[in-house]
Design a protein around this motif. Sequence first.
Motif, PDB file in Angstrom:
ATOM      1  N   LYS A   7      46.581  30.613  12.390  1.00 17.05           N
ATOM      2  CA  LYS A   7      45.816  31.682  11.733  1.00 17.05           C
ATOM      3  C   LYS A   7      46.282  33.041  12.254  1.00 17.05           C
ATOM      4  CE  LYS A   7      42.719  28.745   9.955  1.00 17.05           C
ATOM      5  NZ  LYS A   7      43.263  27.963   8.910  1.00 17.05           N
ATOM      6  N   ASN A   8      45.975  33.273  13.514  1.00 20.57           N
ATOM      7  CA  ASN A   8      46.442  34.458  14.224  1.00 20.57           C
ATOM      8  C   ASN A   8      46.435  34.110  15.706  1.00 20.57           C
ATOM      9  OD1 ASN A   8      43.857  35.216  15.484  1.00 20.57           O
ATOM     10  ND2 ASN A   8      43.218  35.806  13.409  1.00 20.57           N
ATOM     11  N   ARG A   9      47.010  34.972  16.501  1.00 23.51           N
ATOM     12  CA  ARG A   9      47.186  34.670  17.929  1.00 23.51           C
ATOM     13  C   ARG A   9      45.873  34.284  18.599  1.00 23.51           C
ATOM     14  NH1 ARG A   9      49.514  39.580  20.608  1.00 23.51           N
ATOM     15  NH2 ARG A   9      51.204  39.033  19.231  1.00 23.51           N
TER      16      ARG A   9
END
Length: 148
Positions: free
Chosen positions: A35-37
């Motif tokens: 998804k994201n970091r």
Amino acid sequence: MAILLGLDVGDTRIGVALSDALGVAAHPLCTLTRKNRKVDLIAISDLVSIHKVERVVIGLPISLDGSIGAQAKKVQKFAQRLEHVIDIPIEFQDERFTTAEAEDILRELNKDTKAQKELIDEVAAVIILNDYLNNDREINPAAPTEHS
């Protein structure tokens, strides 16, 4: 023996495997869609907590000539970030050829292309973690074996 978490870190997915408590074998756990970091790191941190993991093994995609290429540098950077959210050791395992090996395994199991795509990262994580466990037994022969 400690429970280990194996990771096959890609740009879009992270394959996850878990060792048994004896450190004899790994089995597929899940595939995380990136998804994201922050979300990715929290998801792994949650898995570490839920399964009481004592070490994380990350596949490092070393180039065929043994050098550290762009993808391996991305994986190393991911591991550095992960170190800040979990308080257990992180180690690397050479993952050359694991995706091809995983594809062969799934083909032998007659998995269709869609099923292969869904499972490939988990199977690669299992291979990475089993390679790590096998290397540990070679270094430390007192470690449990399948016949112990």
